[in-house]
Design a protein around this motif. Structure first.
Motif: not given
Length: 368
Positions: A320-331, A357-368
């Motif tokens: 949850k922290e990684v997905a949220a961080g990918a969405a808000d720019g922290t990651v 080279y970092v797939l933020f969309d995958v992290m965000i979608e996986a966290g939904k």
């Protein structure tokens, strides 16, 4: 008299004719009603058939099952807690099974070797530590999930080396292209030194412990559990630095990676794998560490206590922290800081955008 009998006979025939006509009319009315009922019944049957057909068509448009398509993935790991904590729980807790994914796990000693295996096609997905990220920045692989923020790397001196400055001219074991090299370069730079100021001995990660314990080298740069073993068995050894030594200027990351083509062609599979991984991270990040150590110990044929001791090697992030961080720019900020540090060290070519080279969309979608 005969005339009267004839009239009665005629009147009787007329009455019979009238009664017969009435009877026929009555029969005709029943026939009409039956036909009408038959038409109504036929209409209802047709409507029902039409409705059933519509439902059938609708059903044919909906998948017969919501169960995801079964897929088998070849996954690379390193024999330590940091590499296996999430994937082992994704297997044991059934999260991968929920996604229709079966994995074949293969052990490697370092990130660059894992990336080489991925390039050859024998590995689909792999785990890397800090050092191998430079290869991702250089376009060799794509990062699709942040695993954790590491503190598992360290530079350790032997009995005569008590501070970083003592490393000058000494024989130091390290493994090039890995987080071992990364922590060594940072440590030397802290005292204004470079790799040329020591007698650097490049060796396989698995050989570093033996070289250090046997006295074959004066110091070493390596990662957990190697660091824990050396410090435990060499009572006169000194930890000169670790990842937290440089927390004000950089961050040490561990990630999951794929080849860029895999990410493009099999994004759905990647999201499913990441979703299972994130559930496992939620399960094991703050709790279940002893249970996790048991799973890992079995995998790498080690004892549970040795593996359990590695639980302090990182900030274990939840999915949850990684997905949220990918969405808000922290990651993204983590990876940007990491990239700038590699650039400053001359370890990467150019300055690509992190999103390349970092797939933020995958992290965000996986966290939904």
């Amino acid at each position: 008299k005969e005339e009267k009998d004839m009239k009665k006979r005629i009147m009787g025939l007329a009455l019979c004719a009238t009664l017969l006509a009435s009877a026929l009319v009555g029969c005709g009315g029943n026939t009409t009603k039956t036909t009408s009922d038959t038409k109504a019944s036929t209409a209802n049957t047709s409507q029902a058939a039409s409705t059933a057909s519509t439902k059938s068509e609708a059903k044919s448009e909906t998948p017969a099952s919501t169960k995801p398509e079964a897929v088998t993935l070849n996954v690379a790991y390193m024999p330590n807690y940091g590499s296996l904590w999430a994937i082992e729980n994704a297997i044991a807790q059934g999260y991968l099974e929920e996604e229709g994914i079966t994995v074949n796990l293969t052990e490697f000693q370092d990130g660059p070797t894992i990336i080489a295996a991925m390039e050859s096609g024998s590995i689909d997905i792999g785990y890397i530590g800090q050092g191998a990220h430079k290869l991702c920045i250089n376009g060799k692989a794509s990062i699709f999930a942040l695993s954790h923020i590491s503190n598992g790397d360290a530079v350790i001196g032997g009995k005569d080396i008590k501070k970083i400055a003592d490393l000058k001219g000494k024989k130091v074991a390290y493994s090039s292209g890995t987080s071992s090299e990364d922590i060594l370069l940072k440590t030397l730079a802290k005292e204004g030194m470079k790799l040329a100021d020591v007698e650097a001995v490049d060796m396989d990660a698995s050989a570093i412990v033996t070289a250090m314990l046997s006295g074959g080298v004066d110091a070493c740069a390596t990662w957990s559990p190697n660091t824990l073993k050396i410090l435990d068995e060499m009572k006169d050894a000194t930890k000169l630095s670790d990842n937290l030594t440089f927390k004000d200027t950089t961050v040490s990351l561990a990630s999951w990676i794929v080849m860029p083509n895999f990410a493009k062609e099999k994004k759905d599979v990647l999201v499913r794998f990441t979703r299972a991984l994130f559930k496992a991270m939620d399960y094991a990040a703050k709790d279940h560490q002893e249970e996790t150590a048991e799973l890992i110990a079995k995998r790498i044929a080690s004892d549970k206590d040795t593996v359990y001791a590695q639980r302090g090697d990182a900030d274990w992030l939840t999915g949850k922290e990684v997905a949220a961080g990918a969405a808000d720019g922290t990651v993204e900020k983590y990876y940007e800081l990491q990239k700038k540090d590699f650039i400053a060290a001359g370890a990467v070519e150019g300055d690509p955008a992190v999103k390349d080279y970092v797939l933020f969309d995958v992290m965000i979608e996986a966290g939904k």
